[in-house]
Write an enzyme that holds these catalytic residues in place. Structure first.
Site, PDB file in Angstrom:
ATOM      1  N   HIS A 374       0.562  -1.091  -0.062  1.00 30.18           N
ATOM      2  CA  HIS A 374      -0.115   0.036   0.245  1.00 30.18           C
ATOM      3  C   HIS A 374       1.006   1.538  -0.459  1.00 30.18           C
ATOM      4  O   HIS A 374       0.277   2.539   0.145  1.00 30.18           O
ATOM      5  CB  HIS A 374      -1.059   0.182   0.911  1.00 30.18           C
ATOM      6  CG  HIS A 374      -2.372  -1.105   1.220  1.00 30.18           C
ATOM      7  ND1 HIS A 374      -2.908  -0.483   0.328  1.00 30.18           N
ATOM      8  CD2 HIS A 374      -2.040  -2.278   1.373  1.00 30.18           C
ATOM      9  CE1 HIS A 374      -4.070  -1.183   0.674  1.00 30.18           C
ATOM     10  NE2 HIS A 374      -4.058  -2.620   1.433  1.00 30.18           N
ATOM     11  N   LYS A 562      -8.808  13.124   5.165  1.00 24.01           N
ATOM     12  CA  LYS A 562      -8.398  12.577   5.062  1.00 24.01           C
ATOM     13  C   LYS A 562      -6.921  12.361   6.463  1.00 24.01           C
ATOM     14  O   LYS A 562      -6.805  13.541   6.740  1.00 24.01           O
ATOM     15  CB  LYS A 562      -7.966  12.344   3.936  1.00 24.01           C
ATOM     16  CG  LYS A 562      -6.565  13.500   3.346  1.00 24.01           C
ATOM     17  CD  LYS A 562      -5.789  13.615   2.116  1.00 24.01           C
ATOM     18  CE  LYS A 562      -6.824  13.347   0.726  1.00 24.01           C
ATOM     19  NZ  LYS A 562      -7.493  12.273  -0.314  1.00 24.01           N
ATOM     20  N   ARG A 563      -6.535  11.513   6.394  1.00 24.25           N
ATOM     21  CA  ARG A 563      -5.177  11.372   7.859  1.00 24.25           C
ATOM     22  C   ARG A 563      -4.285  12.486   7.582  1.00 24.25           C
ATOM     23  O   ARG A 563      -4.171  12.477   6.276  1.00 24.25           O
ATOM     24  CB  ARG A 563      -5.311   9.696   7.527  1.00 24.25           C
ATOM     25  CG  ARG A 563      -3.579   9.987   8.703  1.00 24.25           C
ATOM     26  CD  ARG A 563      -2.839   8.531   8.731  1.00 24.25           C
ATOM     27  NE  ARG A 563      -2.947   7.940   6.506  1.00 24.25           N
ATOM     28  CZ  ARG A 563      -0.990   7.563   6.484  1.00 24.25           C
ATOM     29  NH1 ARG A 563      -0.397   8.053   6.845  1.00 24.25           N
ATOM     30  NH2 ARG A 563      -1.734   7.255   5.277  1.00 24.25           N
ATOM     31  N   LYS A 568       0.266  14.397   1.881  1.00 20.75           N
ATOM     32  CA  LYS A 568      -1.219  14.723   1.693  1.00 20.75           C
ATOM     33  C   LYS A 568      -1.285  16.385   0.894  1.00 20.75           C
ATOM     34  O   LYS A 568      -1.842  16.075   1.112  1.00 20.75           O
ATOM     35  CB  LYS A 568      -2.085  14.083   2.116  1.00 20.75           C
ATOM     36  CG  LYS A 568      -1.984  12.389   2.506  1.00 20.75           C
ATOM     37  CD  LYS A 568      -3.379  11.712   3.077  1.00 20.75           C
ATOM     38  CE  LYS A 568      -3.437  10.328   3.703  1.00 20.75           C
ATOM     39  NZ  LYS A 568      -3.135   9.802   2.888  1.00 20.75           N
ATOM     40  N   THR A 670      -8.774   5.537  -1.721  1.00 21.22           N
ATOM     41  CA  THR A 670     -10.200   6.002  -1.898  1.00 21.22           C
ATOM     42  C   THR A 670     -11.091   6.739  -1.774  1.00 21.22           C
ATOM     43  O   THR A 670     -12.253   7.002  -2.161  1.00 21.22           O
ATOM     44  CB  THR A 670     -10.529   4.298  -1.051  1.00 21.22           C
ATOM     45  OG1 THR A 670     -10.069   5.074   0.254  1.00 21.22           O
ATOM     46  CG2 THR A 670      -9.550   2.991  -1.359  1.00 21.22           C
ATOM     47  N   LYS A 674     -15.417   7.964  -3.369  1.00 22.86           N
ATOM     48  CA  LYS A 674     -16.301   8.003  -2.348  1.00 22.86           C
ATOM     49  C   LYS A 674     -17.104   9.842  -3.169  1.00 22.86           C
ATOM     50  O   LYS A 674     -18.373   9.769  -2.886  1.00 22.86           O
ATOM     51  CB  LYS A 674     -15.658   8.373  -1.492  1.00 22.86           C
ATOM     52  CG  LYS A 674     -15.366   6.947  -0.785  1.00 22.86           C
ATOM     53  CD  LYS A 674     -14.489   6.763   1.124  1.00 22.86           C
ATOM     54  CE  LYS A 674     -14.106   5.300   0.811  1.00 22.86           C
ATOM     55  NZ  LYS A 674     -13.589   5.431   2.198  1.00 22.86           N
TER      56      LYS A 674
END
Length: 850
Positions: A374, A562-563, A568, A670, A674
């Site tokens: 991942h 998100k985390r 990110k 993901t 969504k």
């Protein structure tokens, strides 16, 4: 295809053509009343919502139990190959609404409760989100369990039953504070079944003695033994009466056999010992910034794989005499490196418990185990000190060393004299056990989770392994369960889709593509806009209640949830907001498309920089939200304690999906899928699954900016990036960067010094300054598109229409067919409409790194 514009009533519907549980509204109502009376012994009129929820969940559990028993009996009769999906996380969210939908009982339940004066929606929040995961890894695993059951495939999840989950996040004065996530307040979970008769002993420490009496045996002695007690959570298939299970292991000890006064001990010490043992499954991801936390993480990981594999082999041997059949009857899948100890543990079981020789056990192990990678981030490619493994798991350490020695000899035959290559591929090197290398060596299949991610693995991070065993590497792009993230989370949108094209998309998500015909239908676009506005209104009410902030529902809801992690790039989003704010302050007459920026996500307790980013977001929010000069054209909100239930509220309301990671850093994502499925438009880099989203939705229906993956990788490998030059040449960047430390924010000058230094003095590792200008320009184009509402609704519609490719049904069917070779028929995800997605399937010949 004709779309009936007169049917857009947007009321949630039960999908026709399916076979829900055979209960009438009256039967359901009466069963609920009887269940409530039996559980609580008081009139329904005096009940709390929590008591009503408990009775409703218990009633559903009875229905599920019957299907679970029937499923197990049928599997015992047919003996199919079974999948065991090992993951350190399973982020389930609340299950009541999902179970009602999958049983086909949501409308029946809602009407039955309404007749009793109860609103179903008022009971749903009474369920705690299960504290079994944190981010995308765990939610992906949960989606896969849903698809496995929906496709009718035999299988199980295997995880840990954390008593407190990760943590509950509270924002106090802008800072993240962590509190225990006490989701198991009464030490029970309404959906689970405790199976004490199937408990497993897991051993730690001690010594290993070799015994030779004609055949060499290894005896593990003087060990500490912890009992793993399984709790099975049913996973309900979509209206097919199939129920699979998620098996969660809990560390437990029965102290009734311990003598308080033995060897000077008292009862307090016995109880302390019990608490110490059971702490093994207290927390997800213990803080590993110190040795004790690292040791606990390793202990957790072995606990998961040892209990799971012992249980798997025990179940197999009850039904089969020949161990050679193991790969034909069991597929054991490692979800990331956390369960990589499954490789030596299966070898231990086959060698020590089953009496096989190495040459028999190793091929069975490799043929049974498969591995999903991942990440390419070095800190996420786990390693463990050899000394720690040897002390905690002496027999496993011996097996890892043997696997390393044997694979090293094979590499020597393949690459004689190439010591650098062999060392780079070693499982044990520099005093560390490399878990990804162990997983690759012990698996027959290794897959990435988006096409670009798989290519980077093959060309960069794992190029030596891919060159040595190219047939072992494959790609399976991630997916999400549309039943959870559209049908359940956004029922008004699902009803609108049903009215337009019928409900077949629920079982065949590729058929969402039929919606594309409505892109020129003003009536449908207006109905779509009405659904989105209503979802935004619900989220606005939540923001007002939780943050005491009023937001404009006609503004652009721009969501970055998100985390919290540097790659990110929540900080890049902040830089854009600061630039917008600076422009509005500099020109009081300036008018922009109003924006509401919504953030959510947790930072790991030991991740100092991510926690500082949370403080920065909240400090910026306070400054902007209280500045009357900008006339409410900007709002910024950080929603605390982001989880699945909060995501189910935010995602249907979002206009914009922020997917702005540094290219090459995000494996797949993901959340992007969504948002797409709910009609949000993506702004992002060509990273992870964003590339495939662009291919599916069309390049005109996504907003792309930034360095390519190749350009990023070239900078990392060749150097040449000069962030200070960008800082001095772009006045906007200089202003924003200086504002971090010059008193612009009402905090001390050192509060955000870390971000300032990372940009100018530590190389700007994630290329925020480089991508800033392109990001701002793209945000301006996006805002202009939003001002043309008919165009914007068309963008959202086409994203929904072409999101079916990203259903986890498709993903899971690929795993089942291509990797696990399941012996039972695999229902193909678009079998009723072959070829509908041929034009959307990613082109293998395309250079995905460009």
């Amino acid at each position: 295809m004709l779309i009936n514009s007169n049917l857009y009533n947007c009321e949630p519907l039960t999908a026709p053509g399916t076979k829900p549980e055979a209960l009438s509204v009256t039967e359901f109502r009466d069963s609920f009343v009887h269940k409530f009376a039996a559980m609580h012994g008081k009139p329904l009129s005096t009940a709390t919502d929590g008591e009503k929820f408990a009775a409703l969940a218990a009633l559903l559990r009875e229905i599920i139990s019957k299907n679970l028993i029937t499923t197990r009996q049928e599997r015992a009769r047919t003996d199919p190959k079974q999948v065991y999906y090992l993951s350190i996380e399973f982020l389930l969210g609340r299950l009541l609404a999902t179970n009602l939908v999958n049983l086909g009982l949501r409308e029946t339940c809602a009407e039955a409760l309404s007749q009793l004066g109860i609103q179903l929606d008022s009971l749903l929040p009474e369920e705690e989100d299960a504290g079994l995961g944190n981010g995308g890894l765990g939610r992906l695993a949960a989606c896969y369990l849903d698809s496995m059951a929906a496709l009718g495939l035999a299988g199980h999840g295997c995880g840990l039953r954390y008593r407190y989950g990760l943590f509950e996040q509270k924002i106090i004065n802008g800072y993240q504070h962590e509190y225990p996530d006490n989701w198991l307040q009464d030490r029970s979970y309404v959906w689970e079944y405790r199976r004490p008769d199937e408990q497993i002993a897991v051993r730690y420490g001690g010594t290993v003695r070799m015994q030779t009496n004609g055949k060499t045996r290894f005896l593990h002695e003087n060990y500490e033994q912890v009992m793993a007690v399984p709790y099975d959570v049913p996973v309900v298939g979509f209206q097919n009466k199939i129920v699979n299970t998620l098996r969660l292991w809990s560390a437990e000890i029965d102290i009734s056999h311990y003598t308080c006064c033995r060897q000077g001990a008292d009862c307090n010490s016995v109880i302390d010992y019990k608490h110490g043992v059971e702490a093994l499954t207290d927390l997800l991801y213990p803080d590993d910034t110190h040795y004790e936390g690292q040791l606990l993480r390793l202990k957790q990981q072995y606990f998961l794989v040892s209990a799971s594999l012992q249980s798997i082999v025990r179940s197999f041997r009850l039904n089969h005499d020949a161990l050679r059949l193991l790969p034909a009857k069991a597929a054991i899948h490692i979800n990331d490196t956390h369960p990589a100890l499954a490789v030596p543990e299966l070898m231990r079981i086959l060698l020590d418990d089953c009496g096989l020789g190495w040459d028999e056990a190793w091929p069975l192990t490799v043929a049974t185990i498969s591995y999903t990678n991942h990440t390419i981030l070095p800190e996420a490619l786990e390693t463990w000190p050899v000394t720690m493994v040897a002390q905690l798991l002496p027999r496993i350490h011996m097996l890892i060393q043997e696997i390393n020695e044997r694979t090293g000899r094979e590499l020597w035959h393949t690459y004689p004299g190439d010591w650098d290559r062999i060392r780079a591929m070693s499982i044990v090197a520099d005093g560390q056990v490399h878990m990804a290398h162990l997983a690759i060596a012990g698996s027959h299949s290794v897959n990435g989770v988006a096409r670009i991610h798989t290519e980077i693995l093959k060309q960069s991070v794992m190029r030596n392994f891919a060159a040595c065993t190219p047939d072992k590497f494959t790609n399976v792009t991630n997916g999400i369960t549309h039943r959870r993230w559209l049908l359940t989370a956004n029922p008004r949108l699902a009803a609108l889709i049903n009215d337009a094209i019928g409900p077949d998309w629920i079982k065949t998500p590729a058929k969402l593509a039929e919606l594309a015909a409505a892109a020129s239908d003003p009536g449908f676009l207006a109905a779509l806009a009405a659904v989105k506005l209503d979802n935004k209104r619900q989220l606005a009410r939540y923001i007002k209640a939780k943050n005491n902030l009023t937001v404009d529902i006609n503004s652009i809801f721009d969501s970055h949830i998100k985390r919290m992690h540097a790659y990110k790039r929540q900080f890049l989003n902040v830089m854009h907001i600061m630039d917008l704010y600076n422009r509005l302050r500099a020109d009081p007459a300036l008018t922009i498309a109003p924006r509401t920026f919504i953030f959510g996500g947790k930072a790991a307790p030991g991740y100092y920089k991510a926690k500082k980013t949370i403080k920065l977001i909240n400090t910026l929010a306070d400054k902007i939200n209280n500045d009357p000069a900008i006339r409410d054209q900007l709002k910024v909100v950080f929603l605390e304690n982001y989880n699945v239930s909060l995501a189910e509220l935010i995602i249907p309301a979002a206009d914009v999906s922020e997917q702005i990671s540094t290219a090459s850093r995000e494996a797949s994502g993901t959340g992007n899928m969504k948002f797409m499925m709910n009609g949000a438009v993506t702004i992002g880099t060509l990273d992870g699954a964003n590339i495939e989203i662009r291919e599916a939705a069309g390049a005109d229906n996504i907003f792309v900016f930034g360095l390519s993956a190749n350009e990023v990788l070239d900078y990392y490998q060749q150097g040449g990036y000069n962030p200070r030059e960008l800082y001095t040449s772009d006045p906007r960047l200089k202003t924003i960067t200086d504002q971090l430390v010059n008193g612009f924010f009402p905090v001390g000058p050192e509060e955000f010094r870390l971000h300032y230094d990372d940009l100018l003095h530590h190389g700007d590792e994630y290329f925020l300054l480089q991508d800033f200008a392109g990001y701002v320009d793209t945000q301006n184009r996006l805002a202009a598109a939003y001002c043309d509402q008919q165009r914007w609704q068309r963008l959202g519609l086409l994203n929904i229409a072409y999101s079916g490719w990203f259903s986890s049904d498709r993903t899971f069917a690929e795993y089942a067919t291509d990797i696990w070779q399941l012996t039972e028929p695999v229902p193909f995800w678009n079998q009723d409409q072959p070829g509908i997605y041929d034009q959307l399937r990613p082109l293998a010949r395309q250079d995905v790194l460009c």
